[in-house]
Design a protein around this motif. Sequence first.
Motif, short mmCIF file in Angstrom:
data_model
loop_
_atom_site.label_atom_id
_atom_site.label_comp_id
_atom_site.label_asym_id
_atom_site.label_seq_id
_atom_site.Cartn_x
_atom_site.Cartn_y
_atom_site.Cartn_z
N TYR A 102 -25.74 48.10 -10.87
CA TYR A 102 -26.66 47.33 -10.03
C TYR A 102 -26.47 45.84 -10.28
O TYR A 102 -26.39 45.39 -11.42
N ASN A 112 -25.39 43.96 -0.18
CA ASN A 112 -25.33 45.41 -0.37
C ASN A 112 -26.59 45.97 -1.03
O ASN A 112 -26.53 47.02 -1.65
N PRO A 122 -29.67 47.63 -0.47
CA PRO A 122 -30.26 48.98 -0.57
C PRO A 122 -29.28 49.99 -1.17
O PRO A 122 -29.67 50.78 -2.03
N ASP A 123 -28.03 49.94 -0.74
CA ASP A 123 -27.06 50.90 -1.25
C ASP A 123 -26.77 50.68 -2.73
O ASP A 123 -26.64 51.64 -3.50
N ASN A 124 -26.68 49.42 -3.14
CA ASN A 124 -26.41 49.08 -4.53
C ASN A 124 -27.54 49.59 -5.43
O ASN A 124 -27.29 50.21 -6.47
N MET A 162 -29.89 51.95 -4.73
CA MET A 162 -30.05 53.40 -4.70
C MET A 162 -28.95 54.10 -5.50
O MET A 162 -29.21 55.08 -6.19
N GLY A 163 -27.73 53.58 -5.42
CA GLY A 163 -26.64 54.17 -6.20
C GLY A 163 -26.87 54.02 -7.70
O GLY A 163 -26.68 54.96 -8.46
#
Length: 81
Positions: free
Chosen positions: A50, A57, A59-61, A63-64
């Motif tokens: 993160y 990036n 939301p994707d960053n 959540m991942g």
Amino acid sequence: MNATSRIMLGALAACWAASAFAQPLADDPSAPKTRAQVRYELHAWIAAGYDPNDWINYPDNAMGAGRIVAQRRADAPPTTH
């Protein structure tokens, strides 16, 4: 029971009560977190990839990294106090 043992018992009970109220249960998700806990979690998320400065990036960053941190916690052996 003599006076000394009553005093010791009272002091022990007071210490136990103070520690019970001062330490929130680790399993209670609604308990407020300490600053050290928040910093620990932030470092865990950064170690998982993160980047708080990556707004493009976002939301994707996040959540991942959240999935990775959750998986690492699930795989970790339980800690005892």
